[in-house]
Write a protein that holds these residues in place. Structure first.
Motif, PDB file in Angstrom:
ATOM      1  N   MET A 122     -13.108  -7.255  -5.628  1.00  0.00           N
ATOM      2  CA  MET A 122     -12.925  -8.295  -6.639  1.00  0.00           C
ATOM      3  C   MET A 122     -13.910  -9.455  -6.499  1.00  0.00           C
ATOM      4  O   MET A 122     -14.087 -10.231  -7.441  1.00  0.00           O
ATOM      5  CB  MET A 122     -11.482  -8.812  -6.600  1.00  0.00           C
TER       6      MET A 122
ATOM      7  N   TYR B 117      -3.144  -1.046  -8.205  1.00  0.00           N
ATOM      8  CA  TYR B 117      -2.569  -2.086  -7.338  1.00  0.00           C
ATOM      9  C   TYR B 117      -2.643  -3.429  -8.049  1.00  0.00           C
ATOM     10  O   TYR B 117      -1.668  -4.202  -8.074  1.00  0.00           O
ATOM     11  CB  TYR B 117      -3.348  -2.127  -6.014  1.00  0.00           C
ATOM     12  N   HIS B 118      -3.795  -3.726  -8.629  1.00  0.00           N
ATOM     13  CA  HIS B 118      -3.969  -5.005  -9.324  1.00  0.00           C
ATOM     14  C   HIS B 118      -3.003  -5.121 -10.496  1.00  0.00           C
ATOM     15  O   HIS B 118      -2.373  -6.173 -10.706  1.00  0.00           O
ATOM     16  CB  HIS B 118      -5.415  -5.125  -9.806  1.00  0.00           C
TER      17      HIS B 118
ATOM     18  N   VAL C 201      -5.979   0.243   0.494  1.00  0.00           N
ATOM     19  CA  VAL C 201      -6.222  -0.152  -0.892  1.00  0.00           C
ATOM     20  C   VAL C 201      -6.223  -1.665  -1.032  1.00  0.00           C
ATOM     21  O   VAL C 201      -7.137  -2.255  -1.634  1.00  0.00           O
ATOM     22  CB  VAL C 201      -5.175   0.481  -1.839  1.00  0.00           C
TER      23      VAL C 201
ATOM     24  N   PHE D 204     -17.883  -0.582  -5.453  1.00  0.00           N
ATOM     25  CA  PHE D 204     -16.733   0.053  -4.819  1.00  0.00           C
ATOM     26  C   PHE D 204     -17.184   1.094  -3.803  1.00  0.00           C
ATOM     27  O   PHE D 204     -16.686   1.133  -2.670  1.00  0.00           O
ATOM     28  CB  PHE D 204     -15.843   0.705  -5.880  1.00  0.00           C
TER      29      PHE D 204
ATOM     30  N   TRP E 288     -14.472  -4.290 -11.505  1.00  0.00           N
ATOM     31  CA  TRP E 288     -14.288  -2.908 -11.070  1.00  0.00           C
ATOM     32  C   TRP E 288     -15.615  -2.139 -11.112  1.00  0.00           C
ATOM     33  O   TRP E 288     -15.735  -1.097 -11.741  1.00  0.00           O
ATOM     34  CB  TRP E 288     -13.229  -2.197 -11.910  1.00  0.00           C
TER      35      TRP E 288
ATOM     36  N   THR F 128      -7.339  -9.699   2.738  1.00  0.00           N
ATOM     37  CA  THR F 128      -6.007  -9.110   2.775  1.00  0.00           C
ATOM     38  C   THR F 128      -5.461  -9.167   4.193  1.00  0.00           C
ATOM     39  O   THR F 128      -6.170  -8.841   5.149  1.00  0.00           O
ATOM     40  CB  THR F 128      -6.059  -7.644   2.320  1.00  0.00           C
TER      41      THR F 128
ATOM     42  N   ILE G   2      -9.395  -4.004  -2.195  1.00  0.00           N
ATOM     43  CA  ILE G   2      -9.348  -4.693  -3.491  1.00  0.00           C
ATOM     44  C   ILE G   2      -9.904  -6.111  -3.389  1.00  0.00           C
ATOM     45  O   ILE G   2     -10.589  -6.596  -4.297  1.00  0.00           O
ATOM     46  CB  ILE G   2      -7.919  -4.684  -4.071  1.00  0.00           C
ATOM     47  N   THR G   3      -9.645  -6.784  -2.272  1.00  0.00           N
ATOM     48  CA  THR G   3     -10.144  -8.153  -2.149  1.00  0.00           C
ATOM     49  C   THR G   3     -11.651  -8.193  -1.951  1.00  0.00           C
ATOM     50  O   THR G   3     -12.297  -9.179  -2.311  1.00  0.00           O
ATOM     51  CB  THR G   3      -9.433  -8.884  -1.003  1.00  0.00           C
TER      52      THR G   3
ATOM     53  N   ASP H 229       0.826  -1.205   0.000  1.00  0.00           N
ATOM     54  CA  ASP H 229       0.000   0.000   0.000  1.00  0.00           C
ATOM     55  C   ASP H 229       0.862   1.257   0.000  1.00  0.00           C
ATOM     56  O   ASP H 229       1.941   1.291   0.608  1.00  0.00           O
ATOM     57  CB  ASP H 229      -0.900   0.039   1.243  1.00  0.00           C
TER      58      ASP H 229
ATOM     59  N   LEU I 201      -7.266   1.008  -6.851  1.00  0.00           N
ATOM     60  CA  LEU I 201      -7.402  -0.446  -6.840  1.00  0.00           C
ATOM     61  C   LEU I 201      -6.926  -1.044  -8.154  1.00  0.00           C
ATOM     62  O   LEU I 201      -6.210  -2.065  -8.175  1.00  0.00           O
ATOM     63  CB  LEU I 201      -8.861  -0.851  -6.575  1.00  0.00           C
ATOM     64  N   LYS I 202      -7.303  -0.431  -9.236  1.00  0.00           N
ATOM     65  CA  LYS I 202      -6.878  -0.926 -10.544  1.00  0.00           C
ATOM     66  C   LYS I 202      -5.354  -0.901 -10.662  1.00  0.00           C
ATOM     67  O   LYS I 202      -4.741  -1.848 -11.184  1.00  0.00           O
ATOM     68  CB  LYS I 202      -7.497  -0.072 -11.652  1.00  0.00           C
TER      69      LYS I 202
END
Length: 959
Positions: free
Chosen positions: A568, A691-692, A560, A632, A627, A595, A564-565, A553, A688-689
Motif C-alpha cells: 500500500m 483483506y483490505h 498477507v 507486489f 495494487w 503490521t 499489504i502494508t 490472516d 491482499l485486496k
C-alpha cells in the motif's frame, strides 16, 4: 515495513546557534535565527568546557559528559581501552559504592547510559531536575576520583562483560565481523581506525592495571572534556554546583586534538569470508574519503541518498528493478566521516544464491548510469525540504540537544556549528554532488568485501583473498581468574578534596509537573480519536492503528497482513510509486506503515503547516490503494529473502521456537508476522485486496495526534476521512493457547559454531487480564529484571560475567494470556552455569524481596513521570496506551495509586503465582556439540529441536 523516513544527514538532527564565551563568568547569548537554541559556554580554570541550555518545557534535565577519547587515542597492542574505560567508569569510584550508577539513577526516576566511538566517549543521564546536583556529584567523582578505587579484580571482572558485548554485537550475528575485516584492509596497521572501537580480545586480556591507570591519567582529565547541561534548571545555582564538584579536579595529561589522517589506496583490495550466521551474500565497496567537518562532507552525504534512495536512484533502477538481484531495503550507499578520516560505502545484500560477481557488474553499471544521466533535481529538493522537519525533530528532547551541543563543541569548537552544517546542505548544488563523486568514487581504489554463507564460497568475488578476521574458539573462551584479590581486601587511599565527597547531596526543590490535557472524540464512522496539543515546536505526529493485523490472516496464508502494508505504500490509484515518493518528499513527511501480530499501524510526522496535505495523502493511501502487480511481486520476493536471512540468526530462531512452544502450533501467534516461505509463496495480490476489503475499517481504528494542533483543527482534518471511510463489521477471531506446562521443559536448538547461547525462560499466565492486575505484575518484575538495577542483571552480568545483559518482563496480548519472559545472550561456554544462575535468581526472588526493593520501585516509577511528557513520541505513547487498553485519561494517576498501595506481600504472592520455575519453558539456542553435554551433566532433561521448533530425536545422539 515500508518507511519513507529518508536517510538524512545525522548532523542535521538539530540546529544550535550561539557564540563561544570563555572564562568563568559570562552572559548567555542567542541568535535571531528561527531555529536557534540559546546556550552559554563557560570554560573553567581546569579546562573543563561547560555548555548550558535552558528549556523550561518539562521539569527534567539532561547531563552529558563528552570525553575526547575514543579508539583513535589507542595504539596497536593496546586496543579497546577507551571502550573498556566506559565500562569501568560505571562500576564505582572513590566516593560512590559499587553499581551506584545502575541503582541510583533508577531510584532518581532517570535514565542513563554511555557510548564510545572512534573519537570520543559520552556518558549521559536524564533525570527530574531536583536530582541534578546528585548527578553532578556522581559524574565528577568518576572524572576526578576514580583511579584509586580500581583493583585488579575490578578490571578482570569487567573484561568478561566487554567480551560478552563483543560476542553479542559482532561475533554471533550475521555480517558482524565484516567491519573489522574492512578496516584492516582499508587502513595501515598503525592507523587508529584499523581496529574496532571494542578492540581485540587478546589486547584486552593482556591489559594490566598499570596500562589502564596510565590511559586514564592521560585522557580523562577535565581539560579533555565537555560538560553539557540542558533542561529546566537555575542557571546561577547550577554554575556554582559545577564549580564545586568539578572545579577542584586538576587538569591531567597533555591532550592535543589529533590531526586528520585520511588514507589513499594504491590498489583495489578484494576480500571474502564465510559467515556462519549469514544466509544471504553481501558485497561492500568502501572508498576512503574525508574527515568530519570537511567542506565536501555535506555533498558526500547527499550523494549516498541520490545513488540509493528512491525509485529514480540508479541503484534501484539497475540492481533492484532491472536485474532483481536484491530488494530495495537491502541496497545502501552512505558517507561516514569521523575525526581522522571517512569512508563512502556501497552495500548490497543480495538475494539467496546470487553470485556476487554479478552484483558487482550491476553496481558498476548503476554507477555508469549515474555518470551519464546524473540525477533529477527533485531528489536534491527532497533532501532540502526534509531538512526543516529533521531540524525540529532533532531539538524535541533535551537529551538530543545535549548530544548535539557536546558533539559540536568537542569536535568543531563551537556548540552552534550545526548552523554551518545546515547552510552547507541548503546551498548544495547538482555540481557539488557530481564533483565529489568524481573526486572520491569514480576511478578511485577501494576495498571490496564479499560475505557469503558458510559453504557457499562459489558466490564470493573472483580472485578475492581470505579476510583477516579473528574467530573466537568456543572451547577456549576467556575465563576470569579465580585467584583475584577481592575488593574487600583492597586498600584504597582516597584523593584529597576540599569537602566530604562521600556525602550524597540532597534532592533539590520538588519538580512542578503539569501533565498535558488529553482530549478524546469519536467520528461518526466509529473511529476513536485521541489528542494532546503541545505547541513548543511547529510539528505534529500522528498514528492510526487498526485492530487485527496477523490475527486476521488465513492460518494457511500467514503474511498477507504483513505484505499489504508494504504494497500500500507503493503508489495509490492516482499516483504511481514514484509519484507517491515525490509527494511525500515534497511535504518533508516522515511516514511509515507496518503490521504487527495484532494490528496495522500507519504513522507520520511533519511540520504543522504541512499537516493538512499530509493527512490528505494518508487518506489516499488508506482508501485508494494502487495494487501494483509489479511492486507486489517485488515485495513478495523481498519478504521471502528476509525469511531466508533469518534462518541462521540465533535470536530469530529463538523467537520462532518460543512462539511455537508457548502458544502451540495451531495458534496464530505461533507465527512470525511475515509468515513462512511456504505461506508467502502461496499469497496472491487478490488475497491482499480481499483483506483490505474485509478488514480495513474505521470501526476497529484509532487515531492519535500530538503536536501544535488544536482539537478543533484535528477533527477538521479528519472530516474527509469521516465521510469517505465507511465502517464495516470486523470480527477478530479467537484462538486457544497451549496449556502451560506443569513441570519445567528444557529445549535446545543447535546453531553450530555459536559463540553465545540465547536463553529464554517463558510461560503464559492467566489472571492478568485487568489493567490493574497487569500493572501490579509489572511492579513485581521491576527488581527482578526490569532494567540494570534488577537482580538478573546484577547476578548474570555484574557478579558472574556471563552476559552483557539479562532482563525479564510481562507482555500483554488480546489474543492470548499475558506472557512472562526472562532472557539473555550468554557466553557459550557458560551456558549451563547461566541457566543455573537464572534458576537461582528467579527461584530466590520471592524470599529476597523486601520493603527496600519496593521503596526503590515506588520512587523510580513516581519520579520518572517527569519524563513521560517531553517529546511528541512520549505523548503518542500515552494516547496509544489509552486506546489499546481502554484506559481513562487519568490512568497514570491510577497507576501511581497502585504503586503507592501495593505491599511486599502482594508482590510475593504475584511472584509465587506467575514466576514459578516449575511452570516454565526453557529454550536455549547455541552450539550443541560443546554445550549439550554440559547441560546433560547438570541434570537437565533436554529435548532437542530443529530451527523451526520440531523435535529431532535424542539430544545426545551423535555426541
Amino acid at each position: 515495513m515500508k518507511n519513507f523516513n529518508w536517510m538524512r544527514n545525522a548532523l542535521v538532527m538539530a540546529l544550535l546557534t550561539g557564540v563561544i564565551l570563555t572564562g568563568c563568568d559570562t552572559a548567555s547569548t542567542s541568535s535571531n535565527d528561527q531555529f536557534s537554541i540559546d546556550y552559554e559556554k563557560i570554560v573553567l580554570d581546569n579546562g573543563l568546557e561547560l555548555v548550558l541550555h535552558q528549556d523550561k518545557s518539562d521539569p527534567i534535565v539532561a547531563v552529558a559528559v563528552s570525553v575526547h577519547v575514543g579508539s583513535n587515542r589507542e595504539k596497536p597492542g593496546r586496543t579497546g581501552f577507551a571502550h573498556f574505560f566506559e565500562h569501568m567508569l560505571f562500576q564505582k569510584s572513590e566516593n560512590l559504592p559499587e553499581r551506584a550508577f545502575f541503582t541510583n539513577i533508577d531510584k532518581y526516576g532517570g535514565t542513563f547510559n554511555g557510548f564510545t566511538n572512534t573519537d570520543n566517549t559520552v556518558y549521559f543521564e536524564v533525570v527530574p531536575n531536583d536530582a541534578l546536583e546528585k548527578v553532578l556529584w556522581m559524574e565528577s567523582d568518576r572524572m576526578g576520583y576514580f583511579i584509586n578505587a580500581i583493583s585488579v579484580a575490578d578490571m578482570e571482572n569487567e573484561k568478561g562483560v566487554v567480551q560478552n558485548e563483543k560476542r553479542q554485537n559482532y561475533d554471533n550475528r550475521p555480517y558482524g565481523l565484516q567491519r573489522e575485516a574492512i578496516n584492516k584492509a582499508l587502513y595501515p596497521g598503525n592507523h587508529p581506525y584499523s581496529w574496532l572501537t571494542i578492540g581485540e580480545l587478546e589486547d584486552l586480556q593482556n591489559a594490566t592495571l598499570e596500562d589502564v591507570q596510565d590511559f586514564y591519567q592521560e585522557w580523562y582529565g577535565p581539560n579533555n572534556a565537555t560538560l553539557v547541561i540542558a533542561g529546566d534548571f537555575d542557571r546561577d545555582a547550577t554554575v556554582e554546583m559545577v564549580k564545586k564538584y568539578f572545579g577542584e579536579i586538576p587538569a591531567r595529561g597533555n591532550p592535543v586534538d589529533p590531526e586528520p589522517m585520511p588514507v589513499k589506496l594504491t590498489e583495489t583490495k578484494t576480500i571474502y569470508f564465510e559467515d556462519n550466521f549469514a544466509r544471504l551474500p553481501r558485497i561492500n565497496y568502501t572508498f576512503p574519503t574525508i574527515e568530519e567537518f570537511h567542506k565536501d562532507e555535506a555533498a558526500l552525504n547527499a550523494l549516498g541518498q541520490i545513488l540509493a534512495v528512491g525509485k529514480r536512484s540508479p541503484f534501484y533502477k539497475v540492481i533492484v528493478d532491472k536485474y532483481k538481484l536484491a530488494g530495495d531495503n537491502n541496497v545502501y550507499a552512505f558517507n561516514s566521516s569521523a575525526e581522522l578520516a571517512g569512508t563512502f560505502t556501497i552495500n548490497v545484500t543480495a538475494n539467496a544464491g546470487v553470485d556476487l560477481d554479478t552484483v558487482k557488474l550491476a553496481i558498476d553499471e548503476a554507477l555508469t548510469l549515474f555518470e551519464t544521466e546524473s540525477f533529477d533535481d527533485r531528489d536534491l529538493d527532497r533532501i532540502k525540504i526534509g531538512l526543516e522537519t529533521d531540524v525540529y525533530n532533532g531539538i524535541s528532547s533535551v537529551l538530543n540537544k545535549a548530544f548535539q551541543l557536546a558533539q559540536n563543541n568537542e569536535f568543531a569548537g563551537d556548540p552552534g556549528y550545526l548552523e554551518t552544517s545546515i547552510k552547507a546542505i541548503q546551498d548544495l548544488t547538482k555540481e557539488d554532488i557530481m564533483r565529489v563523486y568524481n573526486t572520491y568514487v569514480k576511478g578511485q581504489h577501494y576495498v571490496m568485501s564479499a560475505w557469503v554463507p558458510k559453504g557457499q564460497t562459489d558466490l564470493a568475488l573472483e580472485g578475492a583473498a581470505m579476510a583477516d578476521v579473528v574467530v573466537e574458539d568456543i572451547n577456549n573462551q576467556y575465563t576470569i581468574p579465580d585467584n583475584l584479590v577481592s575488593d574487600n581486601e583492597a586498600v584504597m587511599e582516597k584523593t584529597p578534596s576540599v569537602f566530604d565527597r562521600s556525602v550524597e547531596p540532597d534532592f533539590g526543590a520538588t519538580p512542578l509537573l503539569t501533565p498535558p490535557t488529553i482530549w478524546t472524540d469519536k467520528l461518526s464512522n466509529g473511529m476513536a480519536v485521541y489528542g494532546i496539543e503541545q505547541s513548543e515546536l511547529p510539528l505534529a505526529t500522528f498514528v492510526i492503528t487498526m485492530d487485527g493485523g496477523m490475527l486476521l490472516d488465513d492460518p494457511n496464508k500467514v503474511g498477507v497482513a504483513n505484505l499489504i502494508t508494504d504494497v500500500m505504500m507503493e503508489g495509490t490509484a492516482n499516483k504511481t510509486p514514484e509519484e507517491l515518493e515525490d509527494a511525500i518528499g515534497q511535504l518533508g513527511l516522515n511516514i511509515g506503515m507496518y503490521t504487527s501480530s495484532e494490528g496495522i499501524v500507519i504513522s507520520g510526522n511533519c511540520l504543522t503547516r504541512n499537516l493538512e496535505a499530509s493527512m490528505a495523502l494518508v487518506e489516499e493511501i488508506l482508501l485508494q490503494p494502487r495494487w501494483d502487480e509489479k511492486e507486489f511481486e517485488r515485495l513478495k520476493n523481498e519478504t521471502l529473502t528476509s525469511i531466508k536471512a533469518r534462518e541462521s540468526n540465533p535470536n530469530a530462531i529463538a523467537g520462532q521456537v518460543v512462539r511455537k512452544l508457548v502458544y502451540g502450533e495451531n495458534h496464530i501467534l505461533s507465527n512470525s508476522t511475515s509468515g513462512t516461505s511456504e505461506s508467502v509463496a502461496s499469497i496472491t495480490i487478490d488475497d491482499l485486496k480481499a483483506y483490505h476489503e474485509k478488514f480495513f475499517s474505521p470501526s476497529v481504528a484509532n487515531f492519535h495526534i500530538a503536536g501544535a494542533v488544536s482539537k478543533a483543527d484535528a477533527m477538521n482534518l479528519l472530516s474527509s476521512m469521516e465521510t469517505n471511510w465507511a465502517a464495516k463489521e470486523v470480527t477478530i477471531p479467537t484462538f486457544e493457547a497451549a496449556a502451560t506446562p506443569t513441570e519445567p521443559k528444557v529445549y535446545f536448538v543447535d546453531v553450530p559454531g555459536s559463540r553465545q547461547s540465547i536463553i529464554q525462560i517463558t510461560r503464559l499466565v492467566d489472571g492478568l487480564e485487568s489493567n490493574d492486575d497487569y500493572y501490579k505484575a509489572y511492579i513485581s518484575n521491576d527488581k527482578l529484571g526490569g532494567g540494570a538495577s534488577g537482580e538478573l542483571f546484577r547476578v548474570l552480568r555484574e557478579e558472574r560475567k556471563y552476559t552483557y545483559g539479562a532482563y525479564s518482563f510481562f507482555s500483554r496480548s488480546d489474543a492470548a494470556p499475558t506472557r512472562f519472559t526472562a532472557s539473555s545472550s550468554v557466553q557459550g561456554s557458560k551456558t549451563a552455569e547461566a541457566v543455573e544462575a537464572f534458576n537461582e535468581v528467579i527461584g530466590g526472588y520471592e524470599e529476597l524481596y523486601n520493603e527496600d526493593m519496593l521503596k526503590d520501585t515506588r520512587e523510580s516509577i513516581i519520579r520518572s513521570n517527569t519524563r513521560n511528557y517531553e517529546t511528541l513520541n512520549n505523548l503518542i505513547g500515552i494516547l496509544s496506551t489509552m486506546s489499546s487498553y481502554d484506559l481513562d485519561a487519568n490512568y497514570i494517576d491510577r497507576q501511581q495509586e497502585i504503586v503507592n498501595t501495593i505491599t511486599v506481600e502482594d508482590v510475593k504472592t504475584l511472584v509465587s503465582e506467575y514466576m514459578d520455575l516449575n511452570r516454565m519453558i526453557y529454550v536455549i539456542v547455541g552450539d550443541a556439540e560443546t554445550q549439550l553435554p554440559r547441560l546433560k551433566e547438570s541434570g537437565a532433561n533436554v529435548i532437542q529441536l530443529d530451527t523451526k521448533g520440531n523435535p529431532i530425536g535424542d539430544p545426545m545422539a551423535g555426541l
